[in-house]
Design an enzyme around this catalytic site. Structure first.
Site, PDB file in Angstrom:
ATOM      1  N   GLY A  42      48.135  45.602  35.221  1.00  0.00           N
ATOM      2  CA  GLY A  42      47.720  46.858  35.849  1.00  0.00           C
ATOM      3  C   GLY A  42      48.551  47.072  37.085  1.00  0.00           C
ATOM      4  O   GLY A  42      49.101  46.111  37.641  1.00  0.00           O
ATOM      5  N   THR A  44      49.879  47.916  40.896  1.00  0.00           N
ATOM      6  CA  THR A  44      49.562  47.236  42.143  1.00  0.00           C
ATOM      7  C   THR A  44      48.326  47.860  42.812  1.00  0.00           C
ATOM      8  O   THR A  44      48.160  49.071  42.788  1.00  0.00           O
ATOM      9  CB  THR A  44      50.822  47.226  43.053  1.00  0.00           C
ATOM     10  OG1 THR A  44      50.648  46.276  44.066  1.00  0.00           O
ATOM     11  CG2 THR A  44      51.124  48.561  43.662  1.00  0.00           C
ATOM     12  N   GLY A  45      47.452  47.004  43.312  1.00  0.00           N
ATOM     13  CA  GLY A  45      46.225  47.488  43.957  1.00  0.00           C
ATOM     14  C   GLY A  45      45.110  47.844  42.988  1.00  0.00           C
ATOM     15  O   GLY A  45      44.070  48.368  43.397  1.00  0.00           O
ATOM     16  N   SER A  46      45.287  47.553  41.702  1.00  0.00           N
ATOM     17  CA  SER A  46      44.268  47.965  40.717  1.00  0.00           C
ATOM     18  C   SER A  46      43.052  47.034  40.700  1.00  0.00           C
ATOM     19  O   SER A  46      42.034  47.354  40.090  1.00  0.00           O
ATOM     20  CB  SER A  46      44.884  48.063  39.316  1.00  0.00           C
ATOM     21  OG  SER A  46      45.514  46.856  38.962  1.00  0.00           O
ATOM     22  N   GLY A  47      43.173  45.866  41.338  1.00  0.00           N
ATOM     23  CA  GLY A  47      42.004  44.974  41.437  1.00  0.00           C
ATOM     24  C   GLY A  47      42.168  43.637  40.710  1.00  0.00           C
ATOM     25  O   GLY A  47      41.209  42.860  40.601  1.00  0.00           O
ATOM     26  N   LYS A  48      43.368  43.324  40.240  1.00  0.00           N
ATOM     27  CA  LYS A  48      43.582  42.119  39.425  1.00  0.00           C
ATOM     28  C   LYS A  48      43.259  40.823  40.194  1.00  0.00           C
ATOM     29  O   LYS A  48      42.536  39.967  39.697  1.00  0.00           O
ATOM     30  CB  LYS A  48      45.057  42.058  38.943  1.00  0.00           C
ATOM     31  CG  LYS A  48      45.500  43.281  38.161  1.00  0.00           C
ATOM     32  CD  LYS A  48      46.938  43.166  37.703  1.00  0.00           C
ATOM     33  CE  LYS A  48      47.952  43.148  38.833  1.00  0.00           C
ATOM     34  NZ  LYS A  48      47.981  44.355  39.678  1.00  0.00           N
ATOM     35  N   SER A  49      43.825  40.708  41.407  1.00  0.00           N
ATOM     36  CA  SER A  49      43.588  39.473  42.168  1.00  0.00           C
ATOM     37  C   SER A  49      42.109  39.353  42.531  1.00  0.00           C
ATOM     38  O   SER A  49      41.527  38.269  42.468  1.00  0.00           O
ATOM     39  CB  SER A  49      44.434  39.454  43.442  1.00  0.00           C
ATOM     40  OG  SER A  49      45.800  39.379  43.120  1.00  0.00           O
ATOM     41  N   GLU A 173      50.124  35.662  39.153  1.00  0.00           N
ATOM     42  CA  GLU A 173      51.591  35.845  39.152  1.00  0.00           C
ATOM     43  C   GLU A 173      52.338  34.513  39.339  1.00  0.00           C
ATOM     44  O   GLU A 173      53.099  34.356  40.296  1.00  0.00           O
ATOM     45  CB  GLU A 173      51.999  36.866  40.222  1.00  0.00           C
ATOM     46  CG  GLU A 173      51.345  38.225  39.995  1.00  0.00           C
ATOM     47  CD  GLU A 173      51.986  39.317  40.831  1.00  0.00           C
ATOM     48  OE1 GLU A 173      53.218  39.324  40.937  1.00  0.00           O
ATOM     49  OE2 GLU A 173      51.243  40.157  41.359  1.00  0.00           O
TER      50      GLU A 173
HETATM   51  N1  LIG Z   1      41.164  41.305  52.022  1.00  0.00           N
HETATM   52  C1  LIG Z   1      41.105  42.601  51.732  1.00  0.00           C
HETATM   53  N2  LIG Z   1      40.508  43.464  52.588  1.00  0.00           N
HETATM   54  C2  LIG Z   1      40.402  44.784  52.311  1.00  0.00           C
HETATM   55  N3  LIG Z   1      40.867  45.359  51.180  1.00  0.00           N
HETATM   56  C3  LIG Z   1      41.467  44.540  50.295  1.00  0.00           C
HETATM   57  C4  LIG Z   1      41.626  43.132  50.516  1.00  0.00           C
HETATM   58  N4  LIG Z   1      42.256  42.586  49.447  1.00  0.00           N
HETATM   59  C5  LIG Z   1      42.497  43.604  48.600  1.00  0.00           C
HETATM   60  N5  LIG Z   1      42.027  44.781  49.095  1.00  0.00           N
HETATM   61  C6  LIG Z   1      42.072  46.096  48.417  1.00  0.00           C
HETATM   62  O1  LIG Z   1      41.401  45.979  47.166  1.00  0.00           O
HETATM   63  C7  LIG Z   1      42.105  46.660  46.138  1.00  0.00           C
HETATM   64  C8  LIG Z   1      42.493  45.697  45.024  1.00  0.00           C
HETATM   65  O2  LIG Z   1      43.371  44.723  45.540  1.00  0.00           O
HETATM   66  P1  LIG Z   1      43.919  43.505  44.683  1.00  0.00           P
HETATM   67  O3  LIG Z   1      44.619  42.588  45.604  1.00  0.00           O
HETATM   68  O4  LIG Z   1      42.804  42.957  43.873  1.00  0.00           O
HETATM   69  O5  LIG Z   1      44.975  44.258  43.722  1.00  0.00           O
HETATM   70  P2  LIG Z   1      46.038  43.693  42.676  1.00  0.00           P
HETATM   71  O6  LIG Z   1      45.807  44.416  41.407  1.00  0.00           O
HETATM   72  O7  LIG Z   1      45.991  42.212  42.655  1.00  0.00           O
HETATM   73  O8  LIG Z   1      47.429  44.194  43.287  1.00  0.00           O
HETATM   74  P3  LIG Z   1      48.919  43.517  43.257  1.00  0.00           P
HETATM   75  O9  LIG Z   1      49.487  43.778  41.891  1.00  0.00           O
HETATM   76  O10 LIG Z   1      49.637  44.278  44.314  1.00  0.00           O
HETATM   77  O11 LIG Z   1      48.775  42.057  43.578  1.00  0.00           O
HETATM   78  C9  LIG Z   1      43.290  47.341  46.825  1.00  0.00           C
HETATM   79  O12 LIG Z   1      42.918  48.662  47.125  1.00  0.00           O
HETATM   80  C10 LIG Z   1      43.489  46.537  48.097  1.00  0.00           C
HETATM   81  O13 LIG Z   1      44.019  47.352  49.108  1.00  0.00           O
HETATM   82 MG   LIG Z   2      47.350  40.705  43.220  1.00  0.00          MG
END
Ligand SMILES: Nc1ncnc2c1ncn2[C@@H]1O[C@H](COP(=O)(O)OP(=O)(O)OP(=O)(O)O)[C@@H](O)[C@H]1O
Ligand SMILES: [Mg+2]
Length: 284
Positions: A42, A44-49, A173
């Site tokens: 998904g 970036t920022g979609s919520g995966k981590s 990743e």
């Molecule tokens: N510690 C945090 N405090 C506030 N918001 C956060 C925090 N960590 C993530 N977010 C927000 O939560 C949402 C999901 O973030 P997440 O890191 O899960 O995305 P991701 O899919 O892993 O992205 P990427 O591919 O960039 O690693 C994003 O809008 C991000 O800005």
């Molecule tokens: Mg991530």
């Protein structure tokens, strides 16, 4: 069941009071204890981590529950079961491995978790040496983890997890920061572990070639929600990938080209360039 999400929502608190970021919304999901190789994809920022950090209780749900090997994790910290059992069974390699390494030497770092989970020192050292050899990092064992390159840190973080033999591996990743040869080696290692032991592996990646080569199931996240959960061929056959801002794996782009230009009839059950080459040899 290995891991189950039951209507999980996750909010991150903002800088100001009453300000929040919604990171996961009403996610329900079942993951088997064995034999799954799941890619989570998904934009970036979609919520995966955030999603996979719930899979070993690094994050608690804001709403809903997550069950991890029958340990039910709820929003209420005090009511939750002891997390040591969960952490031993579900190993996590972070997106940024530098946050995961903290011992004086690489050897001590790899030995830390098994000792913490009750292994004797000698046994932990033996195990660390074995895993370091497997990952080709034996020459780094006496160094400080702070003085390593990003790719080396990643390998040390992976060694630290493999050293206590968890049942499920969560990888955020894992190939990022590795050179192409290192990427292939690491993926082949995870694949071998998966094949030989039946361990479930859950991998976040932006690399659709890896998804297509290894995954047995793909979960797509888009703006906090799961928008697809299933077969990888269908994902790329049906254009669902486009709606979710994903790209086609290279092998499928080539197949499209060959089928359109030369009227071949190569099917999408072709997962790598080597597979494609064998099929082309048959056609020729
Ligand atoms: N510690 C945090 N405090 C506030 N918001 C956060 C925090 N960590 C993530 N977010 C927000 O939560 C949402 C999901 O973030 P997440 O890191 O899960 O995305 P991701 O899919 O892993 O992205 P990427 O591919 O960039 O690693 C994003 O809008 C991000 O800005
Ligand atoms: Mg991530």
């Amino acid at each position: 069941m290995g891991i189950s999400f039951n209507h999980v929502t996750h909010l991150y608190p903002g800088v100001k009071r009453k300000e929040y970021t919604l990171a996961l919304e009403d996610v329900s999901l079942d993951i088997n204890e064995k034999n799954e190789f799941i890619a989570i994809v998904g934009k970036t920022g979609s919520g995966k981590s955030t999603l996979i950090q719930h899979m070993n209780a690094l994050k608690l749900p804001t709403k809903g529950t997550v069950s991890i090997f029958d340990n039910v994790i709820t929003p209420k910290k005090r009511k939750n079961p002891k997390l040591k059992n969960v952490r031993k069974r579900v190993g996590f390699v972070f997106q940024f491995p530098e946050y995961q390494l903290f011992e004086e030497t690489v050897l001590k770092d790899i030995m830390f978790a098994p000792i913490n989970f009750g292994m004797k020192k000698e046994e932990a050292e033996q195990k660390a040496l074995e895993i370091a050899k497997l990952l080709g990092i034996s020459h780094l064992l006496k160094k400080s983890p702070c003085n390593l390159s990003g790719g080396q840190m990643r390998k040390v973080a992976i060694a630290g997890i493999l050293s206590y033999d968890p049942d499920i591996l969560l990888l955020d990743e894992p190939t990022r920061g590795l050179d192409p040869k290192g990427q292939v080696e690491i993926m082949e290692l995870f694949y071998k572990i998966h094949k030989e032991t039946g361990k479930t592996i859950i991998l976040i990646t932006h690399d659709m070639d890896l998804v297509y080569q290894y995954a047995t199931r793909v979960i797509v996240l888009n703006d906090t929600k799961i928008t697809y959960d299933g077969d990888k061929v269908k994902l790329f056959l049906d254009g669902i990938y486009k709606d979710n801002n994903l790209t086609k794996p290279e092998v499928l782009k080539l197949i499209d080209y060959l089928n359109n230009k030369f009227h071949y009839n190569i099917d999408y059950n072709t997962f790598t360039l080597d597979d494609l080459l064998s099929k082309l040899k048959e056609v020729a």
